[in-house]
Every structure is written in structure tokens, then in C-alpha cells.
Motif scaffolding. Sequence first.
Motif, PDB file in Angstrom:
ATOM      1  N   VAL A 290       0.834  -1.215   0.000  1.00  0.00           N
ATOM      2  CA  VAL A 290       0.000   0.000   0.000  1.00  0.00           C
ATOM      3  C   VAL A 290       0.861   1.255   0.000  1.00  0.00           C
ATOM      4  O   VAL A 290       0.482   2.301  -0.538  1.00  0.00           O
ATOM      5  N   LEU A 291       2.048   1.141   0.601  1.00  0.00           N
ATOM      6  CA  LEU A 291       2.911   2.319   0.735  1.00  0.00           C
ATOM      7  C   LEU A 291       3.484   2.796  -0.591  1.00  0.00           C
ATOM      8  O   LEU A 291       4.000   3.912  -0.669  1.00  0.00           O
ATOM      9  N   LEU A 292       3.412   1.949  -1.640  1.00  0.00           N
ATOM     10  CA  LEU A 292       3.964   2.352  -2.938  1.00  0.00           C
ATOM     11  C   LEU A 292       3.239   3.575  -3.506  1.00  0.00           C
ATOM     12  O   LEU A 292       3.825   4.357  -4.264  1.00  0.00           O
ATOM     13  N   ALA A 293       1.956   3.738  -3.144  1.00  0.00           N
ATOM     14  CA  ALA A 293       1.193   4.874  -3.675  1.00  0.00           C
ATOM     15  C   ALA A 293       1.361   6.132  -2.835  1.00  0.00           C
ATOM     16  O   ALA A 293       0.953   7.222  -3.255  1.00  0.00           O
ATOM     17  N   VAL A 294       1.964   6.007  -1.657  1.00  0.00           N
ATOM     18  CA  VAL A 294       2.061   7.143  -0.743  1.00  0.00           C
ATOM     19  C   VAL A 294       2.880   8.302  -1.333  1.00  0.00           C
ATOM     20  O   VAL A 294       2.464   9.467  -1.243  1.00  0.00           O
ATOM     21  N   PRO A 295       4.079   8.059  -1.958  1.00  0.00           N
ATOM     22  CA  PRO A 295       4.850   9.195  -2.507  1.00  0.00           C
ATOM     23  C   PRO A 295       4.056  10.020  -3.514  1.00  0.00           C
ATOM     24  O   PRO A 295       4.119  11.258  -3.498  1.00  0.00           O
ATOM     25  N   LEU A 296       3.303   9.323  -4.403  1.00  0.00           N
ATOM     26  CA  LEU A 296       2.509  10.051  -5.394  1.00  0.00           C
ATOM     27  C   LEU A 296       1.432  10.894  -4.715  1.00  0.00           C
ATOM     28  O   LEU A 296       1.234  12.065  -5.058  1.00  0.00           O
ATOM     29  N   LEU A 297       0.757  10.288  -3.741  1.00  0.00           N
ATOM     30  CA  LEU A 297      -0.305  11.006  -3.040  1.00  0.00           C
ATOM     31  C   LEU A 297       0.261  12.191  -2.260  1.00  0.00           C
ATOM     32  O   LEU A 297      -0.303  13.294  -2.292  1.00  0.00           O
ATOM     33  N   VAL A 298       1.386  11.993  -1.579  1.00  0.00           N
ATOM     34  CA  VAL A 298       1.990  13.071  -0.797  1.00  0.00           C
ATOM     35  C   VAL A 298       2.447  14.211  -1.701  1.00  0.00           C
ATOM     36  O   VAL A 298       2.246  15.395  -1.406  1.00  0.00           O
ATOM     37  N   ALA A 299       3.062  13.846  -2.838  1.00  0.00           N
ATOM     38  CA  ALA A 299       3.545  14.883  -3.760  1.00  0.00           C
ATOM     39  C   ALA A 299       2.391  15.712  -4.309  1.00  0.00           C
ATOM     40  O   ALA A 299       2.465  16.952  -4.364  1.00  0.00           O
ATOM     41  N   GLY A 300       1.309  15.031  -4.719  1.00  0.00           N
ATOM     42  CA  GLY A 300       0.157  15.751  -5.260  1.00  0.00           C
ATOM     43  C   GLY A 300      -0.501  16.646  -4.225  1.00  0.00           C
ATOM     44  O   GLY A 300      -0.835  17.810  -4.494  1.00  0.00           O
ATOM     45  N   CYS A 301      -0.684  16.107  -3.018  1.00  0.00           N
ATOM     46  CA  CYS A 301      -1.320  16.890  -1.961  1.00  0.00           C
ATOM     47  C   CYS A 301      -0.432  18.051  -1.516  1.00  0.00           C
ATOM     48  O   CYS A 301      -0.926  19.147  -1.225  1.00  0.00           O
ATOM     49  N   ARG A 302       0.885  17.794  -1.454  1.00  0.00           N
ATOM     50  CA  ARG A 302       1.801  18.866  -1.059  1.00  0.00           C
ATOM     51  C   ARG A 302       1.748  20.012  -2.061  1.00  0.00           C
ATOM     52  O   ARG A 302       1.709  21.183  -1.682  1.00  0.00           O
ATOM     53  N   TRP A 303       1.737  19.668  -3.354  1.00  0.00           N
ATOM     54  CA  TRP A 303       1.648  20.696  -4.394  1.00  0.00           C
ATOM     55  C   TRP A 303       0.351  21.491  -4.247  1.00  0.00           C
ATOM     56  O   TRP A 303       0.341  22.725  -4.326  1.00  0.00           O
ATOM     57  N   TYR A 304      -0.743  20.782  -4.010  1.00  0.00           N
ATOM     58  CA  TYR A 304      -2.051  21.430  -3.948  1.00  0.00           C
ATOM     59  C   TYR A 304      -2.211  22.297  -2.698  1.00  0.00           C
ATOM     60  O   TYR A 304      -2.597  23.466  -2.785  1.00  0.00           O
ATOM     61  N   PHE A 305      -1.874  21.731  -1.550  1.00  0.00           N
ATOM     62  CA  PHE A 305      -2.147  22.440  -0.308  1.00  0.00           C
ATOM     63  C   PHE A 305      -1.153  23.572  -0.030  1.00  0.00           C
ATOM     64  O   PHE A 305      -1.381  24.383   0.865  1.00  0.00           O
ATOM     65  N   ARG A 306      -0.066  23.637  -0.791  1.00  0.00           N
ATOM     66  CA  ARG A 306       0.817  24.799  -0.694  1.00  0.00           C
ATOM     67  C   ARG A 306       0.200  25.999  -1.399  1.00  0.00           C
ATOM     68  O   ARG A 306       0.521  27.150  -1.082  1.00  0.00           O
ATOM     69  N   ARG A 307      -0.674  25.754  -2.361  1.00  0.00           N
ATOM     70  CA  ARG A 307      -1.262  26.835  -3.150  1.00  0.00           C
ATOM     71  C   ARG A 307      -2.698  27.159  -2.751  1.00  0.00           C
ATOM     72  O   ARG A 307      -3.143  28.303  -2.875  1.00  0.00           O
ATOM     73  N   ALA A 308      -3.426  26.138  -2.287  1.00  0.00           N
ATOM     74  CA  ALA A 308      -4.863  26.309  -2.079  1.00  0.00           C
ATOM     75  C   ALA A 308      -5.231  27.320  -0.993  1.00  0.00           C
ATOM     76  O   ALA A 308      -6.102  28.167  -1.227  1.00  0.00           O
ATOM     77  N   PRO A 309      -4.630  27.285   0.221  1.00  0.00           N
ATOM     78  CA  PRO A 309      -5.111  28.204   1.258  1.00  0.00           C
ATOM     79  C   PRO A 309      -5.072  29.677   0.868  1.00  0.00           C
ATOM     80  O   PRO A 309      -6.051  30.398   1.045  1.00  0.00           O
ATOM     81  N   SER A 310      -3.924  30.126   0.308  1.00  0.00           N
ATOM     82  CA  SER A 310      -3.834  31.538  -0.065  1.00  0.00           C
ATOM     83  C   SER A 310      -4.788  31.869  -1.201  1.00  0.00           C
ATOM     84  O   SER A 310      -5.367  32.967  -1.247  1.00  0.00           O
TER      85      SER A 310
END
Length: 599
Positions: free
Chosen positions: A193-213
Motif C-alpha cells: 500500500v505504501l507504494l502509492a504514498v509518494p505520489l499522493l503526498v507529492a500531489g497533496c503537497r503541491w495542492y495544499f501549498r497553493r490552495a489556502p492563499s
Amino acid sequence: MIGVTPPTYDPAAPTTATTLPIGAPATVRAYVVELLRRHRRAFLLLVTVNTVAVLASMAGPYLLGGLVERVSGQDGGGAGGREVHLPLTVALFLLALLVQAGFVRQVRLRGAMLGERMLADLREDFLVRSVGLPPGVLERAGTGDLLSRITTDIDRLANAMREAVPQLAIGVVWAVLLLGGLVVTAPPLAPAVLLAVPLLVAGCRWYFRRAPSAYRSEAAGYASVAAALAETVDAGRTVEAHRLGDRRVALSERRIKEWTAWERYTLWLRSVLFPVISVTHVTVLASVLMIGGVFVLHGWIGVGRLTTGALLAQMLVDPVGLILRWYDELQVAQVSLARLVGVREIEPDAGDASLAPGGRLLHADRVYFGYREGLDVLRQVSLQVPPGTRLALVGPSGAGKSTLGRLLAGVYAPRDGRVTLGGAELSRMPAERVRSHVALVNQEHHVFVGSLRDNLRLARADAGDAELWAALGAVDADGWARALDDGLDTEVGSGGLALTPAQAQQVALARLVLADPHTLVLDEATSLLDPRAARHLERSLGRVLADRTVVAIAHRLHTAHDADVIAVVENGRITELGNHHQLVAVDGAYAALWRSWHG
């Protein structure tokens, strides 16, 4: 280009349309913790019920995996295995379904109840805190920002409080239990299951760095649109009189363009995140099946464990999607929550409870005041109003008459100098104490939803009907009020009888009679009445207001004619002071105004 980069204009620009603060992250977190603490029992019950529902949902994969394991272990006699174990397995599976269905219903019910209660608390907290703010803060904030917070931000939060918070808690518990079940039933498959974690973390990190502002700018942009529209509607006559229509339309269109640009940008952010989530789901299932298949071929695990692991991995799709979906919703809600909680960062108008007036002398001593830094509206204004005096403030528009009236009413605090009542500084007294001595009545009057009686009793809750009728009679409103079918029980306001502006003004003045303060500041209090009716009402009020101190901002000079003292305000200073006959004899600014008005 919108969709790739944020709008090129300054993202902070829309926020300058408001003076009410945005709550800092620490303030928001503290308020959320406070809400959860208030409802901790309901929250723990929700988590408990959800845990039972998830455990029941895991029974199906576990039973199916065991059945597959037993059937695959038969030497060609799979039918015999089914006959022995199938009825019990089916019975347990149906029982688990019933338990899951019952507890899922409870999860939804408990989640909805928790969300509604927290939303009700939020609304009440915001209203109570807003009412307790210094009046000057609310006036400077304007109607647009306050209106957008109590309407749009509450609407955005409603969905989050009803569903996002409970669903996020459900999703987290769900995902943790499924991962735990996978570790217990098929330990070798858990790392897959952990194989998908890097992709999910990278996508969420990209999104949540931009979304709040981006969401903050979107919300501020909407507030600026609301402010522009509200100001244009409120000042419609002024806009027409000065032919400002094209300018106001251009301003609205510019702010709408900025707001929609941020809307498109946040939509593009979501259009990138959601495909990443879909790919993550596929990666989880594919990695479990491929790695599990290799393990089965080598004999390291059985087919039954692979079946259970694959089903549990597939079930992870729902809670992960739930968490990300509602976490994204919470990004929007967090901005709205920060805007609502921001009023908690303004110190309430507590004042010095020990400070009390020692008399009724109203005194302004070398007062300076300005709405903006470095730009004073009033400069070195000194004025004494003895008890029982009727003072009229006159002068050209924009001279500072209304501002001086608000200072004398304790709404604003001077930048420099002092405004005192009976020797006690108004700006240091609690607002409730100030209002018990000094009342401000202006041309903006609100009719609250409810009966006419309830509207009047806002001034004094224990007033009897006889006192209410007497107050209406004092302002010449008893005639139309007695003509109503239900009298004082008539429903007025939105959804009820629509009072005319003049009637609403009379209701406000009747409240003033009931409140019975010894000092009054009247700012165009009869402006919505025709001149003859206004003159008659002022004579009626004169009998009621006998022996009271009255400061009247006079736009109709007959009010000044009847005053004991007239103060002429020009360019933020008092240039003339005296009664009508004295100032006419001086032949200065007041005399010129009188000749112009009287003909």
C-alpha cells in the motif's frame, strides 16, 4: 494565464476592502479545539459508532478470504467444503451487513447532529462577539464585509460543519482500521500500500501549498464585490445625483473580474488534484494484486489472504477519497472560519467598569479625530454642553458635524484630547454604561422581524402596553399603529407588515423615548419625514425631551432656530458659537446659511 499561475494582480489587494481582521491560524486552531471540547461527548460517540460500523464492514473480506482459503485447500472436493462452511459464512456475512447498516445510519445521524450543533455555536459566537465590538469598529468595517461574513462565509461553513468535520473524522477512523486489518490479516501485503504514498503526498503537497492563499484571496475578492454592490445600492440616490453610475459599474466589473479569476484558479487546482487521487487508487490496488500474486506463486501467502488483502486495499479507496475530498472542502471552510473567528482578535469594548459619570456635563476638550492615519476630520474642537441644553451642530456637508456627534455619543474615541460626561471619559467607559446615559439616533433605522411590541421593547424589555402606546403617541405614531389589525401584536419586518421609512423612523424614536437617556445625539433623526411632519414631530418630541441634553445635527435650520446654542462646524473646527439671534447679528457663516435656507 489563469489555470497555470495565480492572477497577476496583487493577491492581497482585495483584502484591503475590509477593516475587520482575518483570524490567525493559532486563533482558528484554538477555536476549533474549544468547539470540540464543548461537544466532546458527541464526538467520542460518533467515533465509537463509526468504529463498530467499520469493523462490521471488514467482516465481509475476512469471511470471503477464509472461504476462498478453505475451498482452494480442498483436493478437488470444493463442494464438500462449501456444504460444511457456506451456511455459517453466509449467516455471519448477513449479520455483519445488518450491524454495518444499523451503525452506518447512526454514524450519519450522529454526524449530522454534531455538525448542526457546532454550526449553531459558531453562528451564536460570531453574533455575540460582533455585537460586543466597539461601534466605531463596525462602522468603519462597512456593511459589505460584515454582510459577506454573516451570509457567504456562514453558508460555506454550513456544509463543512454539517458534513466535512464529521466525515473527516469518519474517514480517518475508517482508514486507520482498514490499515490495521490489513496488517493483521495479510501482513506481507501491508507494505504494498505504501507504494502509492509518494505520489499522493507529492500531489497533496503541491495542492495544499497553493490552495489556502488562493481560497483566502477568493473570499476577499467576493467580500470586495459585496462591498461595492452594497455601497452602490445604499447610496443609489447620491450615485444618480452625481452621475457616478458608470464609475460604480466599472468598479463592480473590475472587482467581479478579479474575484472570478481567483475562482478559475482554485478550480484549476482541484482539476490537478483529483486525477492524482484517482491514479493513487489504481496504484494501491494494482500493487497489492501484483505483489500478492508473486507471493502466492512462491507459496508465501495463500489465495485467501490475497483475497482479503485485495478487498481491504480496495476498501481503502473510499476513506482516502473521503479524507481528501473533505479536507479540500475544509480549505474553503478554513478561510471562512478565519474570517468569522477574526472578530475574536478585536478586544471587546469592556471599558473600565469602575468609571461612572459624576454629573451630566458633556465636555469635549481639544479633540482631534480622523478616520485615517495623518488625516484629521476634527481639529482642536472644544465644546461644553451643560445639562438640559439643546445644542445644534450646523455647517456644510463634510464639515465634520456627524463625526463630532458620534464623538459626543461615545461611538468614537478621539485621537487626541478628551470627551467626558460628568468628568468621566466616554471612551474608557463600558459601552452599556455609555448607552444608559447617552443615546445616538441617526437616519438609518432597522425594523426587526417580530411584533411591533417586540421591536419597541428592545429599548426596555419590561415596558407595559400603556408605556408602549405612550411612547408611540410621543412620536405621533399611535395613529397608524392603532389602525393595524393586531395592534402591538402585528408582525413587522421581513415576512410581515412592511413599514414605510417614515414609520420605521418613528419606531426608532419611540424606542428612544422608552430608553429614557438623559443625553441624546440626533443625527438627521427626522430626515425621512416631510418637512411639515418633521416639524410637528419635533414639537411633540420637544415636550417629551424637556430637561434632557440634546445634541442635534441640524440639516433643516428650523431645528437650529429653536436650539439654545448653535455651533457652526467648518473644515473640522467650530468657527461660531451662540444662539440664533446672536449668530444672525454677527452676520457670519450661520447668517449666510440662514438667508440661503430661509430666503
